[in-house]
Design a protein around this motif. Structure first.
Motif, short mmCIF file in Angstrom:
data_model
loop_
_atom_site.label_atom_id
_atom_site.label_comp_id
_atom_site.label_asym_id
_atom_site.label_seq_id
_atom_site.Cartn_x
_atom_site.Cartn_y
_atom_site.Cartn_z
N GLY A 10 0.88 -1.32 -0.08
CA GLY A 10 -0.02 -0.17 0.02
C GLY A 10 0.55 1.31 -0.08
O GLY A 10 1.92 1.46 0.77
N GLY A 14 -0.10 6.48 4.73
CA GLY A 14 0.64 5.38 5.84
C GLY A 14 1.96 4.66 5.01
O GLY A 14 2.82 4.87 5.61
N GLU A 33 2.22 -1.41 -4.77
CA GLU A 33 1.00 -0.49 -5.01
C GLU A 33 0.26 -0.70 -6.25
O GLU A 33 0.83 -0.84 -7.24
CB GLU A 33 1.35 0.82 -4.89
N GLY A 46 -2.24 6.69 -2.74
CA GLY A 46 -3.47 6.09 -2.19
C GLY A 46 -4.92 7.04 -2.29
O GLY A 46 -4.92 7.67 -3.04
N THR A 47 -5.56 6.76 -1.34
CA THR A 47 -6.83 7.46 -1.40
C THR A 47 -6.51 8.86 -1.03
O THR A 47 -7.10 9.78 -1.79
CB THR A 47 -7.76 7.08 0.03
N LYS A 57 -9.85 19.04 -1.10
CA LYS A 57 -9.48 20.59 -0.79
C LYS A 57 -9.01 21.30 -2.07
O LYS A 57 -9.73 22.53 -1.76
CB LYS A 57 -8.10 20.31 0.16
N HIS A 119 -0.75 -6.20 -7.32
CA HIS A 119 -1.56 -6.50 -6.12
C HIS A 119 -0.83 -7.29 -5.07
O HIS A 119 -0.22 -8.11 -5.66
CB HIS A 119 -2.89 -7.20 -6.50
N GLY A 120 -0.35 -6.71 -4.04
CA GLY A 120 0.48 -7.63 -3.06
C GLY A 120 -0.50 -8.32 -2.08
O GLY A 120 -1.67 -7.97 -1.40
N GLY A 150 -5.27 0.49 3.64
CA GLY A 150 -6.24 1.55 3.60
C GLY A 150 -7.66 1.22 3.72
O GLY A 150 -8.00 0.22 4.48
N ASP A 317 -5.66 3.25 7.78
CA ASP A 317 -7.22 3.18 7.85
C ASP A 317 -7.40 1.60 8.09
O ASP A 317 -8.52 1.37 8.42
CB ASP A 317 -7.71 3.68 6.55
N MET A 323 -9.53 7.36 10.80
CA MET A 323 -9.17 7.17 9.47
C MET A 323 -8.52 8.59 8.83
O MET A 323 -9.53 9.22 8.37
CB MET A 323 -10.32 6.58 8.74
N ALA A 325 -5.13 10.84 7.46
CA ALA A 325 -4.06 10.57 6.56
C ALA A 325 -2.66 10.78 7.53
O ALA A 325 -1.69 10.14 7.60
CB ALA A 325 -3.87 11.74 5.43
P1 FAD Z 1 -4.87 4.71 1.55
O1 FAD Z 1 -4.61 6.04 1.40
O2 FAD Z 1 -6.50 4.10 1.34
O3 FAD Z 1 -3.93 3.84 0.82
C1 FAD Z 1 -4.00 2.46 0.73
C2 FAD Z 1 -3.28 2.26 -0.32
O4 FAD Z 1 -3.00 0.92 -0.55
C3 FAD Z 1 -4.12 2.38 -1.71
O5 FAD Z 1 -3.39 3.23 -2.79
C4 FAD Z 1 -4.33 1.10 -2.39
O6 FAD Z 1 -4.53 0.94 -3.76
C5 FAD Z 1 -3.28 0.29 -1.89
N1 FAD Z 1 -3.52 -1.15 -1.52
C6 FAD Z 1 -4.57 -1.79 -1.01
N2 FAD Z 1 -4.54 -3.20 -0.92
C7 FAD Z 1 -3.31 -3.48 -1.69
C8 FAD Z 1 -2.87 -4.56 -2.37
N3 FAD Z 1 -3.30 -5.77 -1.80
N4 FAD Z 1 -1.77 -4.71 -2.97
C9 FAD Z 1 -1.30 -3.34 -3.57
N5 FAD Z 1 -1.84 -2.31 -3.09
C10 FAD Z 1 -2.70 -2.34 -2.26
N6 FAD Z 1 -7.80 12.50 5.85
C11 FAD Z 1 -7.21 13.41 6.35
O7 FAD Z 1 -6.24 13.31 7.28
N7 FAD Z 1 -7.55 14.87 6.08
C12 FAD Z 1 -8.42 15.15 5.15
O8 FAD Z 1 -8.61 16.03 4.78
C13 FAD Z 1 -9.10 13.87 4.27
N8 FAD Z 1 -9.93 14.22 3.41
C14 FAD Z 1 -10.54 12.99 2.87
C15 FAD Z 1 -11.34 13.18 1.84
C16 FAD Z 1 -12.10 12.06 1.29
C17 FAD Z 1 -13.00 12.47 0.08
C18 FAD Z 1 -11.82 11.01 1.63
C19 FAD Z 1 -12.49 9.66 0.96
C20 FAD Z 1 -10.82 10.51 2.56
C21 FAD Z 1 -10.18 11.60 3.19
N9 FAD Z 1 -9.28 11.66 4.31
C22 FAD Z 1 -8.73 12.75 4.91
C23 FAD Z 1 -8.87 10.18 4.90
C24 FAD Z 1 -7.48 9.67 4.24
O9 FAD Z 1 -7.67 9.63 2.72
C25 FAD Z 1 -6.98 8.36 4.81
O10 FAD Z 1 -7.38 8.49 6.13
C26 FAD Z 1 -5.87 8.23 4.40
O11 FAD Z 1 -5.64 8.17 2.93
C27 FAD Z 1 -5.60 6.64 4.84
O12 FAD Z 1 -4.09 6.22 4.52
P2 FAD Z 1 -3.76 4.84 4.19
O13 FAD Z 1 -2.22 4.90 3.73
O14 FAD Z 1 -4.04 4.14 5.72
O15 FAD Z 1 -4.78 4.17 3.20
#
Ligand code: FAD
Ligand code: NAD
Length: 470
Positions: A10, A14, A33, A46-47, A57, A119-120, A150, A317, A323, A325
């Protein structure tokens, strides 16, 4: 088999941050990723970068400027007739996203992190299988693995998302025209932010919230004030609304809602489903490695983000906690440092929340209700932006800063803000609380004049009933 000290699954805030920190500490690191952008190109971030924090934003800022031009510029003696070009606004948003996601690819290169596209999943507790978009497979050995997979939008059976009439947050970030009537299910963070974007651009927005209270997670004073301000701006927020069914037709979506014991049928051009997110923990081979998930699908971890199995960690997440960033990134840094033999610490009690409506809403620490319920004796002080010279000069006088301090020790226990630039102001509160400051410490700290931050100073004085300007 290629072997790494660390493989991160991912590349969101994170995972990519964990990978960079690990590489800085000398670990041979890869990040797997699978994300593909709107041009079907592989992308990191990511998200958050692709369909979350950043694009939302960008649209919030664009729509804020439009609303300023339309509703407030005249007060400043500026007249103009603004018009919206949604295609241009969306192209700007997408450009920012691409620049930032490509920036991460650049940071990976600079730090010698290997990006493995695909995909991992866990082949075992010490190896990762990667399946690329073209179906080719490889298995890589890893001394440590961090899962940072995520979350994804939660679905509800009465309102199935088709990304046309009924959309999730990703669809709502990509509208190519302003819907005249927009329905939103859920008055949470996404509902309020994206509801605000499209309202400012001209949509009539109705938000249907299941709970009887508005923003139940925030301090009551903040949620009350925010509800008043956002409703006045034109968001039609209906509390205690139970969506029974939503049906997408050719021209509109019909929503049946139970409201105050009566059934109502509402019609919208678009409907956003924003009822929360769920951890993305399927298809990761967790069973193969003997890694447990809880009843809601979160990977079970201890306070150091360790899964309890071998050297497998999980962050962001897909594990407990908010949840957000910045929470995901701090966990990533801490795990990378722990793997490298350091003793890092994340203060889970002090993770700031920000909601980017205007005025913004932000808080850190405890709410007054939670403290009172826990039997703590507290003193709260508030200062309204109406009494701030800077806020008046800006023409942004809605809201207040509220500081809650322990009644005996004066230690700051919570800071709650609804007001202009609350997202930036809350940083001072987090630093103060991180250093164990008392309200008196903030009150004795010289703040520049005229600034919005002076409201923090005044709220600290107000905990001792000695605010100067209110
Ligand atoms: P993610 O960002 O979800 O990243 C996970 C990554 O893992 C993804 O790229 C996915 O493709 C990859 N992945 C998953 N499984 C696999 C696999 N098996 N193999 C390879 N890749 C994989 N948070 C804030 O703090 N401030 C904000 O202003 C804010 N605004 C937001 C607005 C919206 C519309 C949304 C939907 C969310 C918002 N968030 C905000 C929340 C924030 O986006 C998440 O908390 C944050 O992205 C979590 O980070 P993460 O690295 O845990 O997961
Ligand atoms: P949320 O948990 O913030 O809000 C969901 C809302 O939907 C809640 O108020 C809930 O009571 C309501 N709800 C649930 N089921 C419902 C139903 N059937 N009918 C009507 N209402 C219902 O979730 P979200 O807004 O989808 O955002 C998901 C997460 O993404 C947030 O919790 C946050 O962690 C993150 N996020 C953060 C930011 C930010 O930091 N500024 C911005 C966007 C998203």
């Amino acid at each position: 088999m290629d072997a790494y000290d660390l493989i991160v699954i991912g590349g969101g805030p994170g995972g990519y941050v964990a990978a960079i920190r690990a590489a800085q500490l000398g670990l041979k690191t890869a990040c797997v990723e699978r994300w593909r952008d709107d041009q079907d190109k592989p992308a990191l971030g990511g998200t958050c970068l692709n369909v979350g924090c950043i694009p939302s934003k960008a649209l919030l800022d664009s729509s804020h400027h439009f609303e300023f031009m339309q509703r407030h510029a005249a007060e400043h003696g500026i007249t103009a007739e603004p018009a919206i070009d949604i295609a241009k606004m969306q192209a700007r948003k997408q450009k920012i996203v691409s620049q930032l996601t490509q920036g991460i690819a650049g940071l990976f290169k600079k730090n010698k992190v290997t990006w493995i596209q695909g995909h991992g999943s866990l082949a075992a507790a010490d190896s990762v299988r990667v399946v690329a978009a073209d179906g080719t497979e490889q298995t890589l050995a890893a001394r440590h693995i961090i899962i940072a997979s995520g979350s994804v939008p939660m679905a509800i059976p009465p309102a199935p998302v088709d990304q046309d009439r009924i959309v999730d947050s990703t669809g709502a970030l990509a509208f190519d025209a302003v819907p005249q009537r927009l329905g939103v299910i859920g008055a949470g963070v996404i509902g309020l932010e994206l509801g605000s974007v499209w309202r400012r651009l001209g949509a009539e927005v109705t938000i249907l919230e299941a709970l009887p209270q508005f923003l139940a997670v925030a301090d009551e004073a903040v949620s009350k004030e925010a509800l008043k301000i956002l409703s006045r701006q034109g968001l039609d927020i209906r509390l205690g609304a139970k969506v029974v069914a939503a049906k997408a037709g050719k021209k509109a979506v019909t929503v049946e809602v139970e409201l105050d014991g009566a059934n109502e049928t509402l019609e919208f051009d678009k409907l956003i489903v924003a009822v929360g997110r769920r951890p993305n923990t399927g298809e990761l081979g967790l069973d193969t490695a003997g890694i447990a998930v809880d009843e809601r699908g979160f990977i079970a971890v201890d306070e150091h983000c360790h899964t309890g199995v071998g050297n497998v960690w999980a962050i962001g997440d897909c594990v407990r906690g908010p949840m957000l960033a910045h929470k995901a990134s701090e966990e990533g840094i801490a795990v990378a440092e722990r793997i490298a033999g350091q003793k890092p610490h994340v203060d889970f009690e002090l993770i700031p929340w920000v909601i980017y409506t205007w005025p913004e809403i932000a808080w850190a620490g405890h709410t007054e209700q939670a403290l009172t319920a826990a039997g703590r004796k507290v003193r709260a002080g508030s200062f309204p932006f109406m009494a701030s010279g800077r806020a008046r000069a800006m023409g942004d006088t809605d809201g207040f800063v509220k500081i809650i301090a322990d009644a005996d020790t004066d230690r700051v226990l919570g800071v709650h803000i609804v007001g202009p630039n609350a997202s930036e102001l809350i940083a001072e509160a987090v630093i103060a609380m991180e250093f164990g400051a008392s309200a008196e410490d903030i009150a004795r700290t010289v703040h520049g004049h005229p600034t919005l931050a002076e409201s923090m100073h005044e709220a600290a004085l107000a905990t001792d009933r000695r605010a100067i300007h209110f």
